[in-house]
Design an enzyme around this catalytic site. Structure first.
Site, PDB file in Angstrom:
ATOM      1  N   PRO A   2      19.704  64.479  59.770  1.00  0.00           N
ATOM      2  CG  PRO A   2      18.597  64.121  57.730  1.00  0.00           C
ATOM      3  CD  PRO A   2      19.642  63.557  58.300  1.00  0.00           C
ATOM      4  CB  ILE A   3      16.551  65.341  64.232  1.00  0.00           C
ATOM      5  CG1 ILE A   3      18.091  64.963  64.544  1.00  0.00           C
ATOM      6  CG2 ILE A   3      15.661  65.046  65.398  1.00  0.00           C
ATOM      7  CD1 ILE A   3      18.870  65.627  65.548  1.00  0.00           C
TER       8      ILE A   3
END
Length: 73
Positions: A2-3
């Site tokens: 996840p970013i």
């Protein structure tokens, strides 16, 4: 991996940003069943001339110069 990207006005303290990153990371890990080391968080700080609402920058809002915007007459 996840970013998470966050945009916010400048002038937050390092401690505030650290706490925000910690809590966001915790939430992402809980919801997505991700490992903390896989979570990337980027905080982008904007100055008062870099953000506007309705064509009026935050700098203009703070100085009270909102009347110069087309359509506000």
């Amino acid at each position: 991996m996840p970013i998470i990207q966050m945009n916010m006005m400048e002038n937050r303290t390092a401690a505030q940003k650290q706490e925000l990153a910690r809590r966001v990371c915790e939430a992402v890990c809980q919801v997505l069943d991700a490992k903390p080391e896989s979570v990337r968080i980027m905080i982008h700080e904007l100055g008062p001339h870099d953000f506007s609402v309705g064509g009026v920058t935050m700098a203009e809002r703070k100085s009270g110069k909102e009347d110069g915007v087309p359509g506000n007459d």
